[in-house]
Design a protein around this motif. Structure first.
Motif, short mmCIF file in Angstrom:
data_model
loop_
_atom_site.label_atom_id
_atom_site.label_comp_id
_atom_site.label_asym_id
_atom_site.label_seq_id
_atom_site.Cartn_x
_atom_site.Cartn_y
_atom_site.Cartn_z
N SER A 43 43.95 53.32 36.33
CA SER A 43 43.33 54.61 36.11
C SER A 43 41.80 54.51 36.03
O SER A 43 41.12 55.51 35.98
CB SER A 43 43.86 55.23 34.81
OG SER A 43 43.41 54.46 33.73
N ASP A 44 41.30 53.27 36.00
CA ASP A 44 39.83 53.16 35.89
C ASP A 44 39.15 53.43 37.22
O ASP A 44 39.71 53.20 38.28
CB ASP A 44 39.43 51.79 35.33
CG ASP A 44 40.11 50.65 36.03
OD1 ASP A 44 39.67 49.53 35.91
OD2 ASP A 44 41.13 50.93 36.73
N ASP A 45 37.92 53.89 37.15
CA ASP A 45 37.23 54.17 38.40
C ASP A 45 35.89 53.45 38.49
O ASP A 45 35.65 52.54 37.73
CB ASP A 45 37.01 55.68 38.56
CG ASP A 45 36.47 56.32 37.31
OD1 ASP A 45 36.80 57.48 37.03
OD2 ASP A 45 35.75 55.63 36.55
N LEU A 47 36.79 44.40 20.83
CA LEU A 47 36.92 45.86 20.74
C LEU A 47 37.79 46.32 21.90
O LEU A 47 37.63 45.84 23.03
CB LEU A 47 35.55 46.53 20.87
CG LEU A 47 34.52 46.09 19.82
CD1 LEU A 47 33.16 46.69 20.14
CD2 LEU A 47 34.98 46.50 18.43
N ARG A 48 38.69 47.24 21.63
CA ARG A 48 39.51 47.73 22.73
C ARG A 48 38.64 48.47 23.71
O ARG A 48 37.82 49.30 23.33
CB ARG A 48 40.62 48.65 22.22
CG ARG A 48 41.46 49.15 23.40
CD ARG A 48 42.77 49.76 22.99
NE ARG A 48 42.57 50.81 22.02
CZ ARG A 48 43.38 51.02 20.99
NH1 ARG A 48 44.43 50.26 20.82
NH2 ARG A 48 43.14 51.99 20.14
N GLN A 49 38.82 48.17 25.00
CA GLN A 49 38.04 48.87 26.01
C GLN A 49 38.96 49.86 26.70
O GLN A 49 40.02 49.51 27.18
CB GLN A 49 37.48 47.87 27.03
CG GLN A 49 36.35 47.08 26.42
CD GLN A 49 35.94 45.90 27.28
OE1 GLN A 49 36.47 45.69 28.36
NE2 GLN A 49 35.00 45.14 26.77
#
Ligand code: SF4
Ligand code: SF4
Lengths: 300, 227
Positions: free
Chosen positions: B225-227, B215-217
């Motif tokens: 851009s993730d935190d 599944l695309r995460q």
């Protein structure tokens, strides 16, 4: 803690002799039992091969039970070729419950060299991982960390190939086997004592027992065939020439002489802790080799 | 890419025998690159089947041909709707995934595999394809100098060579390089031999429950851009 007679012998510092028997293809164990009876009091322990060269036969574990029944000291050869980690652990529990406590851990030959070429090659583990798994069982849990009811103890070994043409990667693997828990080694067939000497100088730093593998050749043809077809065997040209020089029908006699000579030199020079004689189909001549090497009847 | 071989001609003739109108369907991606089922192979197979039918004198098939850009992609399968209106069966020269994508998209349409899907690999030289990845789900190429032990060693072992290697070749096949000698040599060149000295635990086969699904995460590949 000493876990087997074989371990006790090796620890005593005595020169130890092991040999191996190959079960037949089929349920008839007469030859196997004959060889066990012939050899059990002449050597310190008997390996039973595990579908050697990936040819389906009567199993190693079954052969070890017979060695036990007949009063010998078995070494269970266990390869990773045919059983996944569940089956390997289960067989180890069975072995221990029947007093079979010496285990030689091998990856196993490729399926492609045997007689069931379309079988699924398992290799869920390799030899190093198998050694480690046995140490885990001895700590009281299975490989997944679940507690065991009844904890086995083994004396475990592995193989090493001092005459490999690329020897360094083999030595790296040897060291991994030592770290994983191997306590004894039976080498692949040795034909050139110079390489064994080199190897033993290097191996002296490790606290393990080493038995030099001695293959009994029956002819120059067999030697060439093994060079071409049997994994892990490199017969030197000098030995092939020696075998080629004898008159027809005297090949096996020469092979016995060569094996005895190698064994005697190894013992006289105190090169390693013992020898492992592989007669590949000629188990009956092992007593002759022992006699020729002046190693008659190792006391049981 | 995925590599396949066209099935033997006799087997193909046997498979299509119950059907009248046959659409021979090529795939413009992997199957084109491995010469198993691109536009060219579709047209060759089409001619061969026609010729065989004429020769035997009692054929009842009619053939048509078409090649999709990719058979494994629903987007391209929409293009088939017109082509299949008047056929009884699709003989797909796509890989096993292509065949199944067609079966899933067109529930009433029989579809036959025209190739044997063999492995994931690369073109080694013209006309030679070599396997390189078994999609183990836990890539360890960083530890093995970019050479896959799972695919290129017959036994797929992780802790170094077995004793069967001779002249740098594998015990299973004298024409095949021993993966572990290749790994050893390249690690040495890269001054990374210590990676071979490490213990590698048994593989986790649970990383690949069958059939697998990914599944695309969100944000994983979004570049910080993730935190
Ligand atoms: S380790 Fe080998 S089989 Fe696994 S993903 Fe990487 S290349 Fe593929
Ligand atoms: S010879 Fe090399 S490639 Fe072949 S099984 Fe042994 S380690 Fe693997």
């Amino acid at each position: 803690m000493i876990n087997s007679l074989f371990e006790e012998k090796l620890s005593s510092g005595e020169f130890v002799v092991t040999t191996e028997v190959g079960p037949a293809k089929g349920a008839d164990t007469a030859d196997l039992v004959h060889h066990i009876d012939l050899l059990k009091d002449r050597v310190d322990a008997i390996n039973v091969t595990d579908h050697q060269s990936s040819v389906m036969r009567f199993p190693s574990l079954g052969g070890c039970l017979l060695v036990k029944e007949h009063g010998g000291e078995p070494i269970l050869q266990m390869t990773c070729r045919d059983r996944n980690r569940l089956a390997l652990q289960a067989d180890l529990l069975l072995a221990y419950s029947r007093g079979i406590t010496n285990v030689l851990c091998l990856t196993g030959d490729s399926i492609d060299v045997g007689d069931h070429k379309e079988a699924k090659p398992v290799f869920d583990l390799d030899s190093v991982q198998l050694l480690k798994m046995i140490r885990t069982l001895e700590s009281g849990t299975d490989i997944e960390g679940n507690e065991l009811k009844g904890v086995p103890r083994f004396y475990i070994g592995a193989s090493v190939h001092p005459e490999a043409d690329f020897v360094e990667p083999q030595l790296i693997k040897f060291e991994k086997k030592v770290s994983a828990g191997a306590q004894f080694f039976q080498t692949q067939g040795i034909f050139d004592l110079a390489s064994l000497r080199r190897f033993m100088q290097y191996a002296a730093q490790f606290n393990v027992k080493i038995l030099a593998g001695i293959i009994v050749l029956a002819s120059a043809r067999m030697a060439r065939y093994m060079n071409d077809n049997v994994p892990g065997i490199i017969v030197s040209q000098a030995i092939i020439d020696e075998l080629a020089d004898v008159e027809k029908g005297k090949g096996l006699q020469k092979g016995i002489e060569i094996a005895a000579r190698l064994i005697k030199t190894i013992k006289d020079e105190n090169l390693c802790h013992g020898v492992h004689i592989m007669a590949v189909g000629n188990e009956g001549v092992v007593p002759d080799i022992l006699e020729a090497a002046e190693l008659v009847s190792v006391s049981p | 890419m995925i590599v396949a071989e066209q099935k033997p001609f006799e087997e193909i003739k046997q498979m299509i025998s119950p059907y009248g109108r046959v659409l021979i369907l090529g795939c413009g991606t992997c199957m084109t690159v491995c010469d198993a089922g691109g536009e060219r192979e579709v047209s060759f197979l089409h001619s061969a089947l026609r010729l065989a039918q004429t020769k035997s004198g009692n054929g009842t098939h009619s053939f048509s041909e078409y090649t999709l850009k990719r058979q494994c992609d629903p987007e391209f399968l929409d293009l088939l709707v017109d082509k299949i209106a008047d056929v009884d069966v699709v003989l797909s020269l796509g890989c096993g995934i292509g065949v199944q994508a067609i079966a899933e998209r067109f529930p009433d349409l029989p579809v036959l595999p025209g190739v044997n899907t063999s492995f994931m690999g690369m073109t080694k030289e013209s006309g030679v394809w070599d396997e390189r990845c078994a999609a183990c789900g836990d890539c360890r190429l960083d530890e093995t100098a970019g050479i896959c032990p799972i695919t290129r060693c017959t036994k797929g072992i992780l802790n170094g060579p077995c004793a069967g290697t001779k002249n740098g070749k594998c015990e299973a096949n004298k024409d095949m390089d021993c993966a572990w000698i290749l790994i050893y040599q390249r690690l040495e060149t890269l001054h990374q031999l210590e990676r071979m000295r490490r213990y590698y635990p048994p593989r986790n086969f649970r990383t690949i429950p069958r059939p697998k699904r990914i599944l695309r995460q969100a944000s994983i590949n979004a570049g910080g851009s993730d935190d």
